[in-house]
Design a protein around this motif. Structure first.
Motif, PDB file in Angstrom:
ATOM      1  N   GLN A 177      23.681  16.097  45.842  1.00 41.04           N
ATOM      2  CA  GLN A 177      24.853  15.941  44.965  1.00 41.04           C
ATOM      3  C   GLN A 177      25.821  14.958  45.607  1.00 41.04           C
ATOM      4  N   ASN A 178      25.540  13.683  45.406  1.00 41.55           N
ATOM      5  CA  ASN A 178      26.214  12.625  46.161  1.00 41.55           C
ATOM      6  C   ASN A 178      26.051  11.302  45.398  1.00 41.55           C
ATOM      7  N   PRO A 179      27.168  10.637  45.086  1.00 44.18           N
ATOM      8  CA  PRO A 179      27.114   9.426  44.245  1.00 44.18           C
ATOM      9  C   PRO A 179      26.281   8.281  44.828  1.00 44.18           C
ATOM     10  N   VAL A 180      26.265   8.132  46.158  1.00 52.80           N
ATOM     11  CA  VAL A 180      25.482   7.039  46.745  1.00 52.80           C
ATOM     12  C   VAL A 180      23.992   7.239  46.442  1.00 52.80           C
ATOM     13  N   TYR A 181      23.523   8.479  46.575  1.00 56.59           N
ATOM     14  CA  TYR A 181      22.110   8.763  46.285  1.00 56.59           C
ATOM     15  C   TYR A 181      21.795   8.558  44.808  1.00 56.59           C
ATOM     16  N   MET A 308      17.372  -4.516  46.181  1.00 58.89           N
ATOM     17  CA  MET A 308      17.728  -3.742  44.990  1.00 58.89           C
ATOM     18  C   MET A 308      18.880  -2.784  45.203  1.00 58.89           C
ATOM     19  N   VAL A 309      19.117  -2.372  46.450  1.00 61.92           N
ATOM     20  CA  VAL A 309      20.221  -1.433  46.690  1.00 61.92           C
ATOM     21  C   VAL A 309      21.546  -2.145  46.943  1.00 61.92           C
ATOM     22  N   LYS A 310      21.511  -3.469  46.933  1.00 60.57           N
ATOM     23  CA  LYS A 310      22.757  -4.205  47.174  1.00 60.57           C
ATOM     24  C   LYS A 310      23.890  -3.794  46.223  1.00 60.57           C
ATOM     25  N   PRO A 311      23.621  -3.647  44.914  1.00 62.74           N
ATOM     26  CA  PRO A 311      24.715  -3.209  44.028  1.00 62.74           C
ATOM     27  C   PRO A 311      25.330  -1.869  44.461  1.00 62.74           C
ATOM     28  N   ALA A 312      24.495  -0.936  44.915  1.00 61.78           N
ATOM     29  CA  ALA A 312      25.017   0.361  45.361  1.00 61.78           C
ATOM     30  C   ALA A 312      25.890   0.172  46.610  1.00 61.78           C
ATOM     31  N   MET A 313      25.452  -0.725  47.494  1.00 62.05           N
ATOM     32  CA  MET A 313      26.237  -1.023  48.709  1.00 62.05           C
ATOM     33  C   MET A 313      27.566  -1.672  48.315  1.00 62.05           C
ATOM     34  N   LYS A 315      29.140  -1.460  45.528  1.00 61.15           N
ATOM     35  CA  LYS A 315      29.999  -0.485  44.848  1.00 61.15           C
ATOM     36  C   LYS A 315      30.731   0.371  45.887  1.00 61.15           C
ATOM     37  N   PHE A 316      30.003   0.770  46.906  1.00 61.61           N
ATOM     38  CA  PHE A 316      30.615   1.562  47.981  1.00 61.61           C
ATOM     39  C   PHE A 316      31.750   0.777  48.642  1.00 61.61           C
ATOM     40  N   ALA A 317      31.481  -0.496  48.931  1.00 58.29           N
ATOM     41  CA  ALA A 317      32.487  -1.353  49.573  1.00 58.29           C
ATOM     42  C   ALA A 317      33.695  -1.545  48.655  1.00 58.29           C
ATOM     43  N   ALA A 318      33.424  -1.797  47.364  1.00 59.70           N
ATOM     44  CA  ALA A 318      34.514  -2.042  46.411  1.00 59.70           C
ATOM     45  C   ALA A 318      35.365  -0.790  46.194  1.00 59.70           C
ATOM     46  N   ASP A 319      34.744   0.389  46.343  1.00 63.91           N
ATOM     47  CA  ASP A 319      35.485   1.654  46.171  1.00 63.91           C
ATOM     48  C   ASP A 319      36.342   2.002  47.389  1.00 63.91           C
ATOM     49  N   GLY A 320      36.570   1.048  48.262  1.00 61.52           N
ATOM     50  CA  GLY A 320      37.432   1.298  49.423  1.00 61.52           C
ATOM     51  C   GLY A 320      36.662   1.557  50.705  1.00 61.52           C
ATOM     52  N   GLY A 321      35.335   1.396  50.669  1.00 60.96           N
ATOM     53  CA  GLY A 321      34.532   1.690  51.848  1.00 60.96           C
ATOM     54  C   GLY A 321      34.201   0.475  52.708  1.00 60.96           C
ATOM     55  N   ALA A 322      34.726  -0.707  52.338  1.00 60.80           N
ATOM     56  CA  ALA A 322      34.324  -1.940  53.030  1.00 60.80           C
ATOM     57  C   ALA A 322      34.599  -1.892  54.536  1.00 60.80           C
ATOM     58  N   ASP A 323      35.831  -1.489  54.909  1.00 52.45           N
ATOM     59  CA  ASP A 323      36.186  -1.463  56.335  1.00 52.45           C
ATOM     60  C   ASP A 323      35.316  -0.480  57.107  1.00 52.45           C
ATOM     61  N   LEU A 324      35.115   0.656  56.464  1.00 52.88           N
ATOM     62  CA  LEU A 324      34.329   1.703  57.110  1.00 52.88           C
ATOM     63  C   LEU A 324      32.898   1.232  57.360  1.00 52.88           C
ATOM     64  N   LEU A 325      32.320   0.585  56.358  1.00 49.95           N
ATOM     65  CA  LEU A 325      30.952   0.088  56.482  1.00 49.95           C
ATOM     66  C   LEU A 325      30.863  -0.990  57.568  1.00 49.95           C
ATOM     67  N   ASN A 326      31.852  -1.884  57.609  1.00 53.22           N
ATOM     68  CA  ASN A 326      31.878  -2.915  58.660  1.00 53.22           C
ATOM     69  C   ASN A 326      31.956  -2.294  60.043  1.00 53.22           C
ATOM     70  N   GLU A 327      32.817  -1.289  60.129  1.00 55.03           N
ATOM     71  CA  GLU A 327      32.998  -0.617  61.421  1.00 55.03           C
ATOM     72  C   GLU A 327      31.687   0.043  61.864  1.00 55.03           C
ATOM     73  N   LEU A 328      31.031   0.703  60.913  1.00 53.23           N
ATOM     74  CA  LEU A 328      29.765   1.372  61.248  1.00 53.23           C
ATOM     75  C   LEU A 328      28.719   0.345  61.660  1.00 53.23           C
ATOM     76  N   GLN A 329      28.638  -0.749  60.910  1.00 55.11           N
ATOM     77  CA  GLN A 329      27.638  -1.765  61.264  1.00 55.11           C
ATOM     78  C   GLN A 329      27.931  -2.364  62.640  1.00 55.11           C
ATOM     79  N   GLY A 330      29.225  -2.515  62.948  1.00 59.36           N
ATOM     80  CA  GLY A 330      29.619  -2.992  64.278  1.00 59.36           C
ATOM     81  C   GLY A 330      29.153  -2.043  65.377  1.00 59.36           C
ATOM     82  N   GLU A 331      29.304  -0.733  65.122  1.00 57.46           N
ATOM     83  CA  GLU A 331      28.880   0.265  66.109  1.00 57.46           C
ATOM     84  C   GLU A 331      27.360   0.221  66.302  1.00 57.46           C
ATOM     85  N   ILE A 332      26.634   0.063  65.199  1.00 61.73           N
ATOM     86  CA  ILE A 332      25.170   0.005  65.295  1.00 61.73           C
ATOM     87  C   ILE A 332      24.754  -1.249  66.070  1.00 61.73           C
ATOM     88  N   ASN A 333      25.413  -2.351  65.791  1.00 59.65           N
ATOM     89  CA  ASN A 333      25.074  -3.593  66.497  1.00 59.65           C
ATOM     90  C   ASN A 333      25.303  -3.489  67.997  1.00 59.65           C
TER      91      ASN A 333
END
Ligand code: TF8
Length: 337
Positions: A177-181, A308-313, A315-333
């Motif tokens: 029960q999760n919008p990203v999925y 194909m999942v780019k639109p879902a990504m 959408k997540f970024a546009a919904d205010g998640g952009a900074d969070l996603l960048n931060e997470l990707q930075g941590e993974i890198n």
């Protein structure tokens, strides 16, 4: 008088020296802690709960009695989260993906193809990023203690082998029960059906849904092979579990009790990850033996799925998640280097 004074001094001194020891012994009250979870007692989740129960007993001299409740017998992940917030239940373990109604930021972990392996995941979840997200639960009435491994998620269904993404077309696929999925699997052409885990087996058995996605350990322990023929190793998302405590309850504990819980939780995390990883190595052979038809997705096909999942990504970024996603990707890198 002099003698009395020196006796008083001596006993005072003795009391001062003994105080920390005596206080810590006194600061553990006998308690019953209800710990709920969704999988079976014999699953990786169940084994780790059992380990936690034993650690808590050992570390508290038998005073902190944890009782595990398997198979969602205290409710689904979401129901248990609410019971913890209200103080009607003390502890649970469940998917971070089901927490997004409480702390939206957890959805960042649901984005596909982020982690390449378990070591990257461990570093991020145990590091500042994972801890920062867990801390956001505090103001919502929950305490996030540690992350366990659920694992890389794979697809199963009862209709046909999924060799390419088009094979998902029209498949009624249960998701968390999760919008990203929901966005992700609708994006792949499936019909995403959000359901709690506790309803999943029956939904597959009765044909309400055709398929689902979970780590191989869960496909094994929840006997999904009885109702699913095809398994596709897609590893589309790395899924963590999080061990939670009711903040209302936790705030009433002594510092000593909280310390024991934190230490037992950390020990359970190490046990659980090791145990789950060992178990998952046996699962494929087990599932094959149970009659499942198993295939892997080619790199080319995985590449198409990423596209194909780019639109879902987005959408997540546009919904205010952009900074969070960048931060997470930075941590993974950081870990990747
Ligand atoms: C799912 C999750 C489950 C968890 C579990 C019940 O598919 O992967 O493993 O929710 O705690 O729902």
């Amino acid at each position: 008088m002099k003698l009395l004074r020196s006796v008083l001094l001596a006993t005072g001194l003795a009391a001062a020296i003994l105080a920390p020891v005596a206080a810590s012994a006194q600061d553990i009250k006998p308690r019953l802690i209800r710990f709920g979870y969704g999988l079976s007692e014999s699953s990786n989740q169940g084994r780790a709960v059992k380990f936690f129960v034993e650690e808590m007993s050992k570390r508290s001299g038998g005073k902190l009695k944890v009782k595990g409740f398997a198979d969602a017998s205290l409710g689904s992940d979401i129901q248990m989260q609410n019971a913890l917030i209200g103080g009607a239940q003390e502890m649970m373990v469940g998917s971070t993906a089901t927490l997004v109604g409480i702390v939206k930021d957890f959805a960042v972990f649901d984005l596909p193809f982020l982690f390449n392996n378990e070591q990257e995941a461990d570093a991020v979840f145990d590091g500042p990023f994972g801890q920062k997200l867990a801390a956001k639960l505090n103001e919502k009435g929950l305490v996030g203690l540690v992350y366990w491994e659920n694992g890389f998620r794979n697809l199963t269904n009862s209709k046909r082998p999924v060799e390419k993404v088009e094979d998902l077309k029209g498949i009624k696929l249960r998701v968390m029960q999760n919008p990203v999925y929901i966005d992700m699997f609708n994006g792949f052409g499936a019909n995403a059906v959000p359901l709690s885990f506790s309803e999943l087996f029956t939904a597959m058995e009765t044909g309400t849904v055709d398929g689902q996605e979970n780590p191989v350990t869960t496909i094994q322990s929840s006997k999904f092979y009885e109702v699913q023929k095809y398994l596709t190793i897609s590893k589309h998302v790395y899924s963590p579990w999080i061990v939670l405590a009711s903040k209302r309850w936790y705030d009433g504990l002594s510092a000593d009790e909280r310390k024991i819980i934190a230490e037992a939780a950390a020990a359970s995390r190490d046990f659980e990850r090791k145990d789950s990883r060992e178990a998952s190595k046996q699962s494929i052979a087990y599932l094959k033996d149970k009659g499942m038809q198993i295939n892997e997705l080619s790199d080319a096909e995985l590449g198409r799925m990423r596209e194909m999942v780019k639109p879902a990504m987005d959408k997540f970024a546009a919904d205010g998640g952009a900074d969070l996603l960048n931060e997470l990707q930075g941590e993974i890198n950081k870990v990747r280097k």
